[in-house]
Design a protein around this motif. Sequence first.
Motif, short mmCIF file in Angstrom:
data_model
loop_
_atom_site.label_atom_id
_atom_site.label_comp_id
_atom_site.label_asym_id
_atom_site.label_seq_id
_atom_site.Cartn_x
_atom_site.Cartn_y
_atom_site.Cartn_z
N ILE A 63 68.38 31.71 29.05
CA ILE A 63 67.57 30.49 28.97
C ILE A 63 66.19 30.70 29.57
CG2 ILE A 63 67.45 28.05 29.59
CD1 ILE A 63 69.70 28.76 27.56
N PHE A 64 66.13 31.41 30.69
CA PHE A 64 64.86 31.66 31.38
C PHE A 64 64.65 33.16 31.52
CE2 PHE A 64 66.63 27.70 33.16
CZ PHE A 64 65.67 26.80 32.72
N PRO A 65 63.42 33.62 31.34
CA PRO A 65 63.14 35.04 31.58
C PRO A 65 63.44 35.40 33.04
CG PRO A 65 61.26 33.95 30.55
CD PRO A 65 62.21 32.89 30.94
N ILE A 66 63.72 36.66 33.27
CA ILE A 66 63.99 37.15 34.62
C ILE A 66 62.96 38.22 34.94
CG2 ILE A 66 65.62 38.35 36.12
CD1 ILE A 66 67.87 37.10 34.40
N ALA A 67 62.25 38.03 36.06
CA ALA A 67 61.27 39.01 36.52
C ALA A 67 61.83 39.72 37.74
CB ALA A 67 59.96 38.33 36.87
N ILE A 68 61.62 41.04 37.79
CA ILE A 68 62.10 41.86 38.90
C ILE A 68 60.95 42.75 39.35
CG2 ILE A 68 63.78 43.58 39.66
CD1 ILE A 68 65.54 42.63 37.27
N GLU A 69 60.78 42.82 40.64
CA GLU A 69 59.80 43.72 41.23
C GLU A 69 60.43 44.29 42.49
OE1 GLU A 69 55.18 43.47 42.47
OE2 GLU A 69 56.50 41.99 43.36
N GLY A 70 60.70 45.59 42.47
CA GLY A 70 61.38 46.21 43.62
C GLY A 70 62.76 45.59 43.81
N LYS A 71 62.98 45.03 44.97
CA LYS A 71 64.28 44.41 45.26
C LYS A 71 64.22 42.88 45.17
CE LYS A 71 66.02 48.16 48.03
NZ LYS A 71 67.01 48.65 47.13
N ARG A 72 63.18 42.37 44.54
CA ARG A 72 63.00 40.93 44.40
C ARG A 72 63.15 40.56 42.93
NH1 ARG A 72 57.42 37.79 44.97
NH2 ARG A 72 56.72 39.77 44.08
N ALA A 73 63.92 39.53 42.64
CA ALA A 73 64.14 39.08 41.26
C ALA A 73 64.19 37.56 41.23
CB ALA A 73 65.43 39.65 40.71
N LYS A 74 63.76 37.01 40.11
CA LYS A 74 63.73 35.55 39.99
C LYS A 74 63.78 35.14 38.53
CE LYS A 74 61.12 31.55 41.40
NZ LYS A 74 60.16 31.02 42.33
N GLU A 75 64.51 34.07 38.26
CA GLU A 75 64.43 33.42 36.96
C GLU A 75 63.10 32.68 36.94
OE1 GLU A 75 68.55 31.94 35.04
OE2 GLU A 75 67.86 30.80 36.76
N ILE A 76 62.36 32.84 35.87
CA ILE A 76 61.06 32.20 35.75
C ILE A 76 61.21 30.95 34.88
CG2 ILE A 76 58.64 32.51 35.11
CD1 ILE A 76 59.62 34.37 37.38
N LYS A 77 61.29 29.82 35.54
CA LYS A 77 61.50 28.56 34.82
C LYS A 77 60.18 27.89 34.45
CE LYS A 77 65.95 27.91 37.00
NZ LYS A 77 66.76 27.13 37.92
N LEU A 78 59.18 28.07 35.29
CA LEU A 78 57.85 27.51 35.06
C LEU A 78 56.84 28.65 35.04
CD1 LEU A 78 58.11 24.57 37.62
CD2 LEU A 78 58.42 24.43 35.14
N TYR A 79 55.81 28.51 34.23
CA TYR A 79 54.83 29.57 34.04
C TYR A 79 54.25 30.07 35.37
CZ TYR A 79 55.11 27.45 29.47
OH TYR A 79 55.58 26.92 28.32
N ASN A 80 53.93 29.14 36.26
CA ASN A 80 53.28 29.55 37.50
C ASN A 80 54.20 30.36 38.42
OD1 ASN A 80 54.90 27.39 38.23
ND2 ASN A 80 53.42 26.54 39.66
N GLU A 81 55.49 30.37 38.19
CA GLU A 81 56.41 31.15 39.03
C GLU A 81 56.22 32.66 38.84
OE1 GLU A 81 60.10 28.02 39.53
OE2 GLU A 81 60.20 29.50 37.92
N ILE A 82 55.74 33.07 37.69
CA ILE A 82 55.49 34.51 37.48
C ILE A 82 54.32 34.96 38.34
CG2 ILE A 82 53.97 34.29 35.46
CD1 ILE A 82 56.66 36.98 35.88
N LEU A 83 53.45 34.04 38.71
CA LEU A 83 52.28 34.39 39.52
C LEU A 83 52.67 34.88 40.91
CD1 LEU A 83 49.89 31.45 38.55
CD2 LEU A 83 50.02 33.75 37.56
N GLU A 84 53.89 34.58 41.35
CA GLU A 84 54.38 35.08 42.63
C GLU A 84 54.48 36.60 42.65
OE1 GLU A 84 58.11 33.21 43.62
OE2 GLU A 84 57.35 31.25 42.99
N PHE A 85 54.53 37.21 41.49
CA PHE A 85 54.70 38.65 41.39
C PHE A 85 53.37 39.41 41.32
CE2 PHE A 85 58.75 36.95 40.21
CZ PHE A 85 59.66 37.86 40.71
N PHE A 86 52.26 38.69 41.20
CA PHE A 86 50.97 39.35 41.13
C PHE A 86 49.85 38.37 41.40
CE2 PHE A 86 52.33 38.14 36.88
CZ PHE A 86 51.25 37.43 36.40
N ASP A 87 48.66 38.90 41.60
CA ASP A 87 47.46 38.11 41.79
C ASP A 87 46.66 38.23 40.50
OD1 ASP A 87 45.55 36.55 43.00
OD2 ASP A 87 44.53 38.26 43.92
N VAL A 88 46.46 37.12 39.82
CA VAL A 88 45.84 37.18 38.50
C VAL A 88 44.81 36.07 38.33
CG1 VAL A 88 47.58 35.72 37.38
CG2 VAL A 88 46.35 37.37 36.04
#
Length: 133
Positions: free
Chosen positions: A100-125
Amino acid sequence: MISLATSPKQIVLFYNSNQKNHKEIFAYASSAGKHLLAIDVSKDKVAGTTWTEIADVMNLRVRDLIHTDHATFENKYGTDSNIDCDGAIKVLQKDPEMLIFPIAIEGKRAKEIKLYNEILEFFDVDTSSIHIP
């Protein structure tokens, strides 16, 4: 088959290109300036062990990756579906729309991305440069 290998210098995104919100989140992730490994579950078969690894990184069980209370799941499988971890892996492999929701993983951190702005936690853009399909 896809296997999971993560790095703090890379974002791994599991998404379904057939879903509009997934494509939009992919566009955000693409603009990160970090190496992006995008895995389109509608085109690439993800190994059961990879789904298990994803759940482990998220401190979940594989069956928790399936939102059985979501309308997409209920419309296909009903409201009385009891699913175990093996069943969840089969569902994710055969019915990519059940992610239902994309999953982003960086190193040992992972999160379901329910809202667009949540992906911003993984980078500065600079979001003004993002092209949303």
